[in-house]
Design a protein around this motif. Structure first.
Motif, PDB file in Angstrom:
ATOM      1  N   ILE A  19     -52.381 -30.291 -51.197  1.00  0.00           N
ATOM      2  CA  ILE A  19     -53.444 -30.724 -50.296  1.00  0.00           C
ATOM      3  C   ILE A  19     -52.881 -31.767 -49.347  1.00  0.00           C
ATOM      4  CG2 ILE A  19     -55.687 -31.900 -50.120  1.00  0.00           C
ATOM      5  CD1 ILE A  19     -55.898 -29.075 -51.277  1.00  0.00           C
ATOM      6  N   ASP A  20     -53.018 -31.529 -48.044  1.00  0.00           N
ATOM      7  CA  ASP A  20     -52.553 -32.458 -47.012  1.00  0.00           C
ATOM      8  C   ASP A  20     -53.529 -33.628 -46.939  1.00  0.00           C
ATOM      9  OD1 ASP A  20     -51.959 -33.816 -44.614  1.00  0.00           O
ATOM     10  OD2 ASP A  20     -51.209 -31.994 -43.689  1.00  0.00           O
ATOM     11  N   CYS A  21     -53.021 -34.835 -47.102  1.00  0.00           N
ATOM     12  CA  CYS A  21     -53.875 -36.027 -47.099  1.00  0.00           C
ATOM     13  C   CYS A  21     -54.103 -36.572 -45.692  1.00  0.00           C
ATOM     14  CB  CYS A  21     -53.264 -37.107 -47.984  1.00  0.00           C
ATOM     15  SG  CYS A  21     -53.166 -36.602 -49.705  1.00  0.00           S
ATOM     16  N   GLY A  22     -53.443 -36.014 -44.694  1.00  0.00           N
ATOM     17  CA  GLY A  22     -53.649 -36.429 -43.323  1.00  0.00           C
ATOM     18  C   GLY A  22     -52.886 -37.671 -42.913  1.00  0.00           C
ATOM     19  N   ASP A  23     -52.093 -38.222 -43.834  1.00  0.00           N
ATOM     20  CA  ASP A  23     -51.324 -39.436 -43.538  1.00  0.00           C
ATOM     21  C   ASP A  23     -49.822 -39.204 -43.729  1.00  0.00           C
ATOM     22  OD1 ASP A  23     -51.168 -39.200 -46.267  1.00  0.00           O
ATOM     23  OD2 ASP A  23     -51.926 -41.202 -46.714  1.00  0.00           O
ATOM     24  N   GLY A  24     -49.420 -37.951 -43.662  1.00  0.00           N
ATOM     25  CA  GLY A  24     -48.011 -37.628 -43.868  1.00  0.00           C
ATOM     26  C   GLY A  24     -47.647 -37.409 -45.326  1.00  0.00           C
ATOM     27  N   THR A  25     -48.670 -37.316 -46.201  1.00  0.00           N
ATOM     28  CA  THR A  25     -48.426 -37.077 -47.627  1.00  0.00           C
ATOM     29  C   THR A  25     -49.201 -35.847 -48.091  1.00  0.00           C
ATOM     30  OG1 THR A  25     -50.235 -38.509 -48.380  1.00  0.00           O
ATOM     31  CG2 THR A  25     -48.058 -39.540 -48.090  1.00  0.00           C
ATOM     32  N   VAL A  26     -48.757 -35.308 -49.218  1.00  0.00           N
ATOM     33  CA  VAL A  26     -49.369 -34.125 -49.826  1.00  0.00           C
ATOM     34  C   VAL A  26     -49.539 -34.397 -51.315  1.00  0.00           C
ATOM     35  CG1 VAL A  26     -49.042 -31.663 -50.347  1.00  0.00           C
ATOM     36  CG2 VAL A  26     -48.263 -32.583 -48.164  1.00  0.00           C
ATOM     37  N   ILE A  27     -50.678 -34.003 -51.864  1.00  0.00           N
ATOM     38  CA  ILE A  27     -50.908 -34.091 -53.307  1.00  0.00           C
ATOM     39  C   ILE A  27     -50.656 -32.710 -53.886  1.00  0.00           C
ATOM     40  CG2 ILE A  27     -52.618 -34.484 -55.129  1.00  0.00           C
ATOM     41  CD1 ILE A  27     -53.936 -36.544 -53.256  1.00  0.00           C
ATOM     42  N   HIS A  28     -49.788 -32.655 -54.895  1.00  0.00           N
ATOM     43  CA  HIS A  28     -49.382 -31.370 -55.476  1.00  0.00           C
ATOM     44  C   HIS A  28     -48.755 -31.609 -56.846  1.00  0.00           C
ATOM     45  CE1 HIS A  28     -44.938 -31.843 -54.594  1.00  0.00           C
ATOM     46  NE2 HIS A  28     -45.475 -32.833 -53.899  1.00  0.00           N
ATOM     47  N   PHE A  29     -48.520 -30.525 -57.585  1.00  0.00           N
ATOM     48  CA  PHE A  29     -47.773 -30.610 -58.839  1.00  0.00           C
ATOM     49  C   PHE A  29     -46.308 -30.766 -58.467  1.00  0.00           C
ATOM     50  CE2 PHE A  29     -51.029 -28.890 -61.812  1.00  0.00           C
ATOM     51  CZ  PHE A  29     -50.741 -29.706 -62.903  1.00  0.00           C
ATOM     52  N   ALA A  30     -45.748 -31.905 -58.781  1.00  0.00           N
ATOM     53  CA  ALA A  30     -44.350 -32.182 -58.443  1.00  0.00           C
ATOM     54  C   ALA A  30     -43.496 -32.148 -59.700  1.00  0.00           C
ATOM     55  CB  ALA A  30     -44.240 -33.555 -57.777  1.00  0.00           C
TER      56      ALA A  30
END
Length: 150
Positions: A19-30
């Motif tokens: 999921i793109d957080c809109g601030d240059g980061t993504v939430i995902h299973f890492a």
């Protein structure tokens, strides 16, 4: 890409979702490396570049989806979560759940449909009945209705 988008990158044999957080980061299973090459998977917020690893980031579209703030809240609620399962709780399940409220994985469904036939052919030739039974069992798990991600 707008905030709250379900994004993915194509990798060699699969697609990786977040999921793109809109601030240059993504939430995902890492994948998180631990001592002695041990790898753990947990939900993390990483840079878009780290998520993409040099590949083109694509956006999955939906006819209907939750409001953007709810998508972000859903994804953030899973930060630090473990319990990764290739068949029942992978990165695509997470991103789809955050976006729609219902986890699903098209990759797992496609694998469940095509892999048993391919492995059945190989196992009959090879005499690997055990591989055939395990594969058919995993295919059944993939097509049954999955519980909500918690």
């Amino acid at each position: 890409m707008p905030r709250g988008d379900h994004v993915y990158v194509r990798r060699r044999h699969y697609s990786h979702h977040g999921i793109d957080c809109g601030d240059g980061t993504v939430i995902h299973f890492a994948r998180v490396r631990r001592a002695f090459r041990e790898v753990e998977r947990r939900v993390e917020r990483t840079s878009l570049e780290g998520f993409a690893r040099g590949r083109r980031v694509r956006v999955r579209t939906y006819r209907t989806r939750l409001p953007i703030e709810q998508i972000i809240r859903n994804a953030e609620s899973k930060l630090g979560a473990r319990g990764y399962s290739l068949v029942r709780n992978n990165c695509e399940h997470l991103a789809t759940w955050a976006t729609t409220g219902s986890p699903s994985s098209g990759q797992v469904r496609r694998w469940a449909v095509f892999a048993p036939g391919a492995l059945a052919s190989a196992s009959i030739v090879d005499g690997g009945l055990h591989v055939l039974l395990v594969t058919l069992g995993m295919a059944l798990l993939a097509v049954v209705r999955l519980p909500r991600v918690r």
